[in-house]
Design a protein around this motif. Sequence first.
Motif, short mmCIF file in Angstrom:
data_model
loop_
_atom_site.label_atom_id
_atom_site.label_comp_id
_atom_site.label_asym_id
_atom_site.label_seq_id
_atom_site.Cartn_x
_atom_site.Cartn_y
_atom_site.Cartn_z
N LEU A 96 0.84 -1.21 0.00
CA LEU A 96 0.00 0.00 0.00
C LEU A 96 0.87 1.25 0.00
CD1 LEU A 96 -2.70 1.53 0.27
CD2 LEU A 96 -2.38 1.38 2.75
N TYR A 97 1.93 1.25 0.79
CA TYR A 97 2.84 2.40 0.86
C TYR A 97 3.44 2.69 -0.51
CZ TYR A 97 6.46 5.42 2.93
OH TYR A 97 7.28 6.48 3.25
N ILE A 98 3.85 1.63 -1.20
CA ILE A 98 4.40 1.77 -2.56
C ILE A 98 3.32 2.33 -3.50
CG2 ILE A 98 5.25 0.47 -4.56
CD1 ILE A 98 6.72 -1.35 -2.45
N GLU A 99 2.11 1.79 -3.41
CA GLU A 99 1.00 2.26 -4.24
C GLU A 99 0.71 3.75 -3.98
OE1 GLU A 99 -3.78 1.63 -4.17
OE2 GLU A 99 -2.58 -0.20 -4.06
N LEU A 100 0.71 4.15 -2.72
CA LEU A 100 0.47 5.55 -2.37
C LEU A 100 1.57 6.45 -2.93
CD1 LEU A 100 -0.77 5.07 1.29
CD2 LEU A 100 -2.16 5.88 -0.65
N SER A 101 2.81 5.95 -2.96
CA SER A 101 3.92 6.74 -3.50
C SER A 101 3.72 7.02 -4.99
CB SER A 101 5.26 6.05 -3.27
OG SER A 101 5.48 4.99 -4.19
N GLU A 102 3.13 6.08 -5.70
CA GLU A 102 2.88 6.26 -7.12
C GLU A 102 1.68 7.18 -7.35
OE1 GLU A 102 2.51 2.12 -8.09
OE2 GLU A 102 4.62 1.97 -8.66
N LYS A 103 0.71 7.11 -6.46
CA LYS A 103 -0.52 7.89 -6.59
C LYS A 103 -0.31 9.36 -6.21
CE LYS A 103 -5.32 7.78 -5.07
NZ LYS A 103 -6.30 7.16 -4.18
N HIS A 104 0.67 9.63 -5.35
CA HIS A 104 0.88 10.99 -4.84
C HIS A 104 2.33 11.46 -5.06
CE1 HIS A 104 -3.06 10.81 -3.00
NE2 HIS A 104 -2.73 9.68 -2.41
N PRO A 105 2.69 11.76 -6.32
CA PRO A 105 4.07 12.17 -6.60
C PRO A 105 4.44 13.54 -6.01
CG PRO A 105 2.70 12.38 -8.56
CD PRO A 105 1.86 11.71 -7.52
N SER A 106 3.46 14.28 -5.51
CA SER A 106 3.76 15.58 -4.89
C SER A 106 4.36 15.41 -3.49
CB SER A 106 2.50 16.44 -4.80
OG SER A 106 1.54 15.82 -3.96
N LEU A 107 4.35 14.18 -2.98
CA LEU A 107 4.94 13.87 -1.68
C LEU A 107 6.21 13.05 -1.88
CD1 LEU A 107 1.66 12.73 0.13
CD2 LEU A 107 2.65 15.02 0.09
N MET A 108 7.08 13.04 -0.88
CA MET A 108 8.29 12.22 -0.94
C MET A 108 8.15 11.08 0.06
SD MET A 108 12.30 13.28 -0.32
CE MET A 108 12.38 14.34 -1.76
N PHE A 109 8.26 9.85 -0.43
CA PHE A 109 8.10 8.64 0.38
C PHE A 109 9.46 8.01 0.63
CE2 PHE A 109 4.00 9.43 -1.36
CZ PHE A 109 3.07 8.88 -0.49
N LEU A 110 9.83 7.89 1.90
CA LEU A 110 11.10 7.30 2.29
C LEU A 110 10.85 6.11 3.20
CD1 LEU A 110 13.02 10.58 3.27
CD2 LEU A 110 12.87 9.50 1.02
#
Length: 140
Positions: A67-81
């Motif tokens: 889900l975290y990976i999916e959210l990273s693709e859905k919200h490119p305006s945020l930075m996922f680490l």
Amino acid sequence: MGLCFSSTTGDDDEPAKHSQFSGGKVVFIATKDAWNQKLSEAKTQGKIVIANFSASWCGPCKSVSPLYIELSEKHPSLMFLTIDVDELTELGTQWDVKATPTFFFLRDGQQIDKVVGANTAELQQKITAIVDSRVPGDQK
């Protein structure tokens, strides 16, 4: 909600360990320098950081990772680490991580919110709220 508290395993399968926590637009942080560089980059770009403090042995961490990976693709305006607390214990201590996964929401390197545990509904809700509040006219 799942939580993991400590590790007693000595898992040396490094590539497999990291691959389950990275993908999409998630960046795996392996050093303190990489952490500082990404926080600086996010500040320059005006991005909010979602920092996932996880561990390779943590079942709830593994279950929330897709889900975290999916959210990273859905919200490119945020930075996922993603940070492995066993590899970067200094960061886990600095951020007072008591259980994994813990998700910190950071603006300009400062905590604005957090989610403790693999609470997918709360994680999604907080990310959606941040995106909606930051970009009022652009709802993807």
